[in-house]
Design a protein around this motif. Sequence first.
Motif, PDB file in Angstrom:
ATOM      1  N   VAL A  38      43.899   4.941 -50.456  1.00 16.30           N
ATOM      2  CA  VAL A  38      43.405   6.267 -50.128  1.00 16.30           C
ATOM      3  C   VAL A  38      44.015   7.272 -51.100  1.00 16.30           C
ATOM      4  N   SER A  39      43.187   8.216 -51.528  1.00 23.08           N
ATOM      5  CA  SER A  39      43.677   9.259 -52.433  1.00 23.08           C
ATOM      6  C   SER A  39      44.496  10.265 -51.638  1.00 23.08           C
ATOM      7  N   ASP A  40      45.271  11.048 -52.350  1.00 20.40           N
ATOM      8  CA  ASP A  40      45.910  12.188 -51.711  1.00 20.40           C
ATOM      9  C   ASP A  40      44.840  13.276 -51.593  1.00 20.40           C
ATOM     10  N   PRO A  41      45.066  14.314 -50.799  1.00 22.15           N
ATOM     11  CA  PRO A  41      44.020  15.324 -50.601  1.00 22.15           C
ATOM     12  C   PRO A  41      43.719  16.160 -51.848  1.00 22.15           C
ATOM     13  N   TYR A  42      44.592  16.103 -52.848  1.00 21.46           N
ATOM     14  CA  TYR A  42      44.368  16.861 -54.085  1.00 21.46           C
ATOM     15  C   TYR A  42      43.727  16.012 -55.174  1.00 21.46           C
ATOM     16  N   VAL A  44      44.845  13.383 -56.884  1.00 23.14           N
ATOM     17  CA  VAL A  44      45.712  13.105 -58.022  1.00 23.14           C
ATOM     18  C   VAL A  44      45.993  11.611 -58.149  1.00 23.14           C
ATOM     19  N   SER A  45      46.217  10.932 -57.017  1.00 18.00           N
ATOM     20  CA  SER A  45      46.559   9.517 -57.083  1.00 18.00           C
ATOM     21  C   SER A  45      46.097   8.795 -55.823  1.00 18.00           C
ATOM     22  N   GLY A  46      46.154   7.476 -55.889  1.00 19.04           N
ATOM     23  CA  GLY A  46      45.792   6.640 -54.756  1.00 19.04           C
ATOM     24  C   GLY A  46      46.993   5.841 -54.283  1.00 19.04           C
ATOM     25  N   ALA A  47      47.070   5.611 -52.985  1.00 20.60           N
ATOM     26  CA  ALA A  47      48.154   4.826 -52.400  1.00 20.60           C
ATOM     27  C   ALA A  47      47.558   3.645 -51.637  1.00 20.60           C
ATOM     28  N   PRO A  48      48.179   2.467 -51.747  1.00 20.39           N
ATOM     29  CA  PRO A  48      47.687   1.310 -50.994  1.00 20.39           C
ATOM     30  C   PRO A  48      47.901   1.536 -49.497  1.00 20.39           C
ATOM     31  N   VAL A  49      46.890   1.204 -48.683  1.00 24.22           N
ATOM     32  CA  VAL A  49      47.027   1.424 -47.243  1.00 24.22           C
ATOM     33  C   VAL A  49      46.698   0.205 -46.388  1.00 24.22           C
ATOM     34  N   HIS A  50      45.958  -0.772 -46.903  1.00 23.55           N
ATOM     35  CA  HIS A  50      45.598  -1.918 -46.066  1.00 23.55           C
ATOM     36  C   HIS A  50      45.016  -3.031 -46.938  1.00 23.55           C
ATOM     37  N   HIS A 159      45.539  -3.295 -56.227  1.00 21.03           N
ATOM     38  CA  HIS A 159      44.433  -3.157 -57.175  1.00 21.03           C
ATOM     39  C   HIS A 159      43.599  -1.927 -56.822  1.00 21.03           C
ATOM     40  N   ALA A 160      43.298  -1.758 -55.534  1.00 16.75           N
ATOM     41  CA  ALA A 160      42.509  -0.604 -55.101  1.00 16.75           C
ATOM     42  C   ALA A 160      43.212   0.700 -55.453  1.00 16.75           C
ATOM     43  N   ALA A 161      44.517   0.756 -55.243  1.00 22.29           N
ATOM     44  CA  ALA A 161      45.279   1.977 -55.533  1.00 22.29           C
ATOM     45  C   ALA A 161      45.382   2.228 -57.037  1.00 22.29           C
ATOM     46  N   ALA A 162      45.644   1.185 -57.806  1.00 23.01           N
ATOM     47  CA  ALA A 162      45.805   1.355 -59.251  1.00 23.01           C
ATOM     48  C   ALA A 162      44.502   1.823 -59.901  1.00 23.01           C
ATOM     49  N   VAL A 163      43.378   1.233 -59.505  1.00 25.31           N
ATOM     50  CA  VAL A 163      42.101   1.614 -60.125  1.00 25.31           C
ATOM     51  C   VAL A 163      41.661   2.998 -59.647  1.00 25.31           C
ATOM     52  N   LEU A 164      41.893   3.329 -58.374  1.00 23.90           N
ATOM     53  CA  LEU A 164      41.577   4.682 -57.907  1.00 23.90           C
ATOM     54  C   LEU A 164      42.413   5.715 -58.650  1.00 23.90           C
ATOM     55  N   THR A 165      43.702   5.456 -58.805  1.00 22.14           N
ATOM     56  CA  THR A 165      44.565   6.375 -59.551  1.00 22.14           C
ATOM     57  C   THR A 165      44.096   6.489 -60.999  1.00 22.14           C
ATOM     58  N   HIS A 166      43.737   5.365 -61.603  1.00 20.99           N
ATOM     59  CA  HIS A 166      43.226   5.386 -62.979  1.00 20.99           C
ATOM     60  C   HIS A 166      41.988   6.268 -63.076  1.00 20.99           C
ATOM     61  N   HIS A 167      41.078   6.110 -62.124  1.00 21.75           N
ATOM     62  CA  HIS A 167      39.852   6.910 -62.152  1.00 21.75           C
ATOM     63  C   HIS A 167      40.174   8.397 -62.008  1.00 21.75           C
ATOM     64  N   LEU A 168      41.001   8.736 -61.051  1.00 22.13           N
ATOM     65  CA  LEU A 168      41.354  10.143 -60.846  1.00 22.13           C
ATOM     66  C   LEU A 168      42.065  10.711 -62.073  1.00 22.13           C
ATOM     67  N   TYR A 169      42.959   9.926 -62.651  1.00 19.72           N
ATOM     68  CA  TYR A 169      43.728  10.363 -63.815  1.00 19.72           C
ATOM     69  C   TYR A 169      42.839  10.571 -65.040  1.00 19.72           C
ATOM     70  N   THR A 170      42.007   9.595 -65.335  1.00 18.54           N
ATOM     71  CA  THR A 170      41.203   9.693 -66.557  1.00 18.54           C
ATOM     72  C   THR A 170      40.064  10.696 -66.437  1.00 18.54           C
ATOM     73  N   HIS A 171      39.571  10.926 -65.227  1.00 19.33           N
ATOM     74  CA  HIS A 171      38.450  11.851 -65.072  1.00 19.33           C
ATOM     75  C   HIS A 171      38.883  13.275 -64.758  1.00 19.33           C
ATOM     76  N   SER A 172      40.183  13.488 -64.627  1.00 22.81           N
ATOM     77  CA  SER A 172      40.673  14.860 -64.491  1.00 22.81           C
ATOM     78  C   SER A 172      41.507  15.232 -65.718  1.00 22.81           C
ATOM     79  N   GLU A 173      41.380  14.414 -66.754  1.00 21.94           N
ATOM     80  CA  GLU A 173      42.055  14.610 -68.044  1.00 21.94           C
ATOM     81  C   GLU A 173      43.565  14.576 -67.931  1.00 21.94           C
ATOM     82  N   GLY A 174      44.059  13.785 -67.021  1.00 21.79           N
ATOM     83  CA  GLY A 174      45.506  13.598 -66.927  1.00 21.79           C
ATOM     84  C   GLY A 174      46.153  14.424 -65.853  1.00 21.79           C
ATOM     85  N   TRP A 175      47.209  13.888 -65.313  1.00 27.54           N
ATOM     86  CA  TRP A 175      47.922  14.483 -64.197  1.00 27.54           C
ATOM     87  C   TRP A 175      48.434  15.875 -64.514  1.00 27.54           C
ATOM     88  N   ARG A 176      48.984  16.061 -65.689  1.00 28.26           N
ATOM     89  CA  ARG A 176      49.572  17.380 -66.015  1.00 28.26           C
ATOM     90  C   ARG A 176      48.524  18.484 -65.963  1.00 28.26           C
TER      91      ARG A 176
END
Length: 180
Positions: A38-42, A44-50, A159-176
């Motif tokens: 699941v992503s955080d509400p902003y 930015v990243s994904g966390a494994p939940v199940h 895997h679900a968390a890493a790929v979700l985080t990758h998607h959020l990171y690359t499509h928002s042009e990076g965390w910073r």
Amino acid sequence: PMPRGGGLLTPSVLFARLRPFRRVLNACTHNDRVGFAVSDPYLVSGAPVHATPPSPTEEQLDHAVRRLWREHAVGAISFSLPVRLGANDGAQVVQERDQLAETILRSNPAYGPPLAAALEDDVPLDALKQMVREEPEVWEHVAEHVLAGELGGDRADLHAAAVLTHHLYTHSEGWRNTFG
């Protein structure tokens, strides 16, 4: 790839339609299991939940999605490919991802027709490790597992968390850039 017809949106449309502060639930198959993050509400990243047991039934998947939807203020669901660990069969993992989406969306859950999209990110393990080393704060929920080589096991949720985080990171042009 899965046709965009059956209720699936492009990821950009999904994120544009997502209500503020709602989370994205990402589902991913790996080693005969289904992992959820699941992503955080902003967004930015994904966390494994199940993670499901091996070969989950449609009923087990439906129960997991309903529970996670309620518990995490989810507003959309995505379906991703697992992290690419080597020269795995690309067509097979796409087929598994598409079948998972069809199975989950077919159950017509009580939470209504969800915003749903298939993420097309192809994330090689070596590239993921490099990104984790360069900006570990972005990958806080999966960093130690990625660097410890735990993605080869049964942790489909990683895997679900890493790929979700990758998607959020690359499509928002990076965390910073998320914070200006």
